[in-house]
Design a protein around this motif. Structure first.
Motif, short mmCIF file in Angstrom:
data_model
loop_
_atom_site.label_atom_id
_atom_site.label_comp_id
_atom_site.label_asym_id
_atom_site.label_seq_id
_atom_site.Cartn_x
_atom_site.Cartn_y
_atom_site.Cartn_z
N PRO A 154 9.97 -0.89 -8.53
CA PRO A 154 8.68 -0.28 -8.20
C PRO A 154 8.60 1.20 -8.55
CG PRO A 154 9.98 -0.56 -6.21
CD PRO A 154 10.73 -1.25 -7.31
N HIS A 155 9.74 1.84 -8.77
CA HIS A 155 9.75 3.25 -9.15
C HIS A 155 9.04 3.40 -10.50
CE1 HIS A 155 12.03 7.21 -8.65
NE2 HIS A 155 11.23 7.37 -9.69
N PRO A 156 7.98 4.22 -10.59
CA PRO A 156 7.24 4.35 -11.84
C PRO A 156 8.08 4.97 -12.95
CG PRO A 156 6.53 6.02 -10.28
CD PRO A 156 7.43 5.09 -9.52
N HIS A 157 8.06 4.35 -14.09
CA HIS A 157 8.83 4.85 -15.22
C HIS A 157 8.26 4.29 -16.51
CE1 HIS A 157 10.63 0.97 -14.21
NE2 HIS A 157 11.08 0.90 -15.45
N GLY A 158 8.37 5.05 -17.57
CA GLY A 158 7.95 4.60 -18.88
C GLY A 158 9.16 4.40 -19.77
N PRO A 188 15.62 9.93 -7.44
CA PRO A 188 16.37 11.16 -7.65
C PRO A 188 17.67 11.18 -6.86
CG PRO A 188 14.43 11.55 -6.29
CD PRO A 188 14.30 10.17 -6.85
N GLY A 189 18.74 11.62 -7.52
CA GLY A 189 20.04 11.74 -6.87
C GLY A 189 20.84 10.46 -6.82
N ASN A 190 20.25 9.33 -7.20
CA ASN A 190 20.95 8.05 -7.14
C ASN A 190 21.77 7.82 -8.41
OD1 ASN A 190 19.70 7.67 -4.73
ND2 ASN A 190 18.58 5.81 -5.31
N ARG A 191 22.73 6.91 -8.28
CA ARG A 191 23.56 6.53 -9.42
C ARG A 191 22.89 5.39 -10.18
NH1 ARG A 191 28.75 7.66 -10.39
NH2 ARG A 191 29.01 8.39 -8.25
N ARG A 192 22.75 5.55 -11.49
CA ARG A 192 22.14 4.52 -12.32
C ARG A 192 23.14 3.43 -12.67
NH1 ARG A 192 20.37 8.53 -15.52
NH2 ARG A 192 21.23 7.52 -17.41
N ALA A 193 22.64 2.41 -13.37
CA ALA A 193 23.44 1.22 -13.64
C ALA A 193 24.73 1.52 -14.39
CB ALA A 193 22.60 0.20 -14.42
N GLN A 194 24.71 2.51 -15.30
CA GLN A 194 25.89 2.82 -16.09
C GLN A 194 26.73 3.94 -15.49
OE1 GLN A 194 26.86 0.94 -18.31
NE2 GLN A 194 25.15 -0.06 -19.32
N GLY A 195 26.35 4.41 -14.27
CA GLY A 195 27.17 5.37 -13.56
C GLY A 195 26.67 6.79 -13.55
N ASP A 196 25.70 7.15 -14.39
CA ASP A 196 25.17 8.51 -14.40
C ASP A 196 24.38 8.79 -13.13
OD1 ASP A 196 26.24 8.91 -16.93
OD2 ASP A 196 24.42 8.25 -17.94
N ILE A 197 24.39 10.05 -12.70
CA ILE A 197 23.66 10.48 -11.51
C ILE A 197 22.33 11.09 -11.92
CG2 ILE A 197 23.69 11.92 -9.44
CD1 ILE A 197 25.75 9.70 -9.39
N THR A 243 0.82 -1.20 0.00
CA THR A 243 0.00 0.00 0.00
C THR A 243 0.86 1.25 0.00
OG1 THR A 243 -1.80 -1.14 1.15
CG2 THR A 243 -1.80 1.26 1.25
N THR A 244 1.98 1.20 0.70
CA THR A 244 2.87 2.36 0.75
C THR A 244 4.22 2.00 0.15
OG1 THR A 244 3.61 1.76 2.99
CG2 THR A 244 1.74 3.27 2.81
N LEU A 245 4.80 2.96 -0.52
CA LEU A 245 6.12 2.80 -1.10
C LEU A 245 7.02 3.89 -0.55
CD1 LEU A 245 5.14 2.19 -4.82
CD2 LEU A 245 5.96 0.48 -3.19
N PRO A 246 8.31 3.63 -0.40
CA PRO A 246 9.20 4.65 0.15
C PRO A 246 9.32 5.85 -0.77
CG PRO A 246 10.45 2.82 -0.76
CD PRO A 246 9.01 2.40 -0.77
N ASP A 247 9.45 7.03 -0.18
CA ASP A 247 9.67 8.24 -0.98
C ASP A 247 11.01 8.18 -1.68
OD1 ASP A 247 7.22 9.34 -0.28
OD2 ASP A 247 8.04 10.29 1.51
N HIS A 248 11.98 7.55 -1.03
CA HIS A 248 13.31 7.43 -1.63
C HIS A 248 13.95 6.14 -1.17
CE1 HIS A 248 17.64 8.10 -2.24
NE2 HIS A 248 17.27 8.90 -3.22
#
Length: 286
Positions: free
Chosen positions: A98-102, A21-30, A8-13
């Motif tokens: 779970p982070h919404p993305h298209g 937001p602010g996290n490092r993606r799989a290929q290293g970009d922020i 029912t609830t998901l973490p804000d971060h």
């Protein structure tokens, strides 16, 4: 088959989420802080010829909870034939994050599903003296109201009579519009409103983060004049849940080998979705 209900609830971060937001993606970009719509190249693009090695990576901003603005999308390069915009939501639909993305996949060929639709749209247009099939279909459904889930001045959300999934919905432009780029500001806001109304009803239906696969079908990026003019913008929602948040429909046996079978009628599905509008159920729990 019963499965675990979505939380029912998901973490804000989530510090381990590569899309937060602010996290490092799989290929290293922020990632930025997401003050507006953020677009980036898929770290593991499925249609890229050279693929980096995959490493498995072990939040509420879904469509149903947002006030949405639909953005126009233009062709990135004239060499491409088709742009498929889609979203997979929920583990039941294979979404590992779970982070919404298209996603947007752009290909040099016309994919099978939109190609089959386009063939029939062109056939109807030729046989009916230039009429548009989905425009006529939207007019018919709006007049009957039996399978309509929601409508505004520009868009109709309907459980189509040919639907395979129990609560399948199609969002269709009432007027003949070929693609997102044909919409004015007022129409884009109306589309955003319609998407929010549909996805909020999905979540309210079984009081869960309702899973689905959703995709836009519109005119090809490159094609003949007949193909472009026969195209009609619409969106498909394919949700798997059947009777509750933990019971989903599987296409197996007879349905895979012969033809799909409906568990409930489109009219029953539309009525249930119509009747669960209003405030998002999660807001009532706060």
């Amino acid at each position: 088959m019963a499965e675990a209900a979505s939380k029912t609830t998901l973490p804000d971060h989530d510090p381990s989420c590569y899309l937060c937001p602010g996290n490092r993606r799989a290929q290293g970009d922020i990632n930025p802080k997401y003050e507006s719509t953020f677009i980036f190249v898929n770290d593991y693009s499925a249609v890229k010829e050279e693929q980096a090695e995959y490493k498995l990576q072990d939040q509420d901003g879904s469509l149903s909870a947002l006030f949405l603005r639909a953005e126009s999308v233009t062709a990135p390069n004239a060499q491409y034939r088709y742009m498929q915009i889609f979203e997979n939501k929920g583990a039941a639909m294979g979404c590992s994050n779970p982070h919404p993305h298209g996603q947007v996949w752009v290909t040099t060929g016309l994919p099978e599903e939109p190609a089959l639709e386009l063939t029939q749209l062109q056939k109807y247009r030729r046989e009916q003296g230039g009429a548009n099939m989905l425009e006529d279909y939207a007019t018919l459904e709006a007049s009957k109201q039996e399978r309509v889930v929601y409508e505004n001045a520009y868009f109709l959300a309907v459980c189509p009579w040919w639907a395979t999934w129990p609560f399948e919905v199609m969002v269709v432009s009432k007027q003949h519009k070929r693609a997102l780029v044909d919409f004015g500001a007022e129409e884009r806001e109306a589309l955003a409103e319609c998407l929010a109304e549909v996805t909020r009803r999905y979540d309210n239906l079984f009081e869960t983060h309702f899973p689905y696969s959703m995709g836009l079908h519109q005119a090809p990026l490159e094609g003949t004049k007949e193909e472009i003019e026969a195209s009609h913008f619409h969106i498909h929602f394919y949700p798997p849940l059947l009777r509750s948040a933990t019971v989903r429909k599987f296409l197996v046996g007879y349905e895979m080998m012969a033809e799909p079978q409906r568990d409930i009628t489109p009219e029953q599905a539309a009525a249930r979705l119509r009747n669960c509008g209003g405030e998002l159920y999660r807001k009532k729990l706060e």
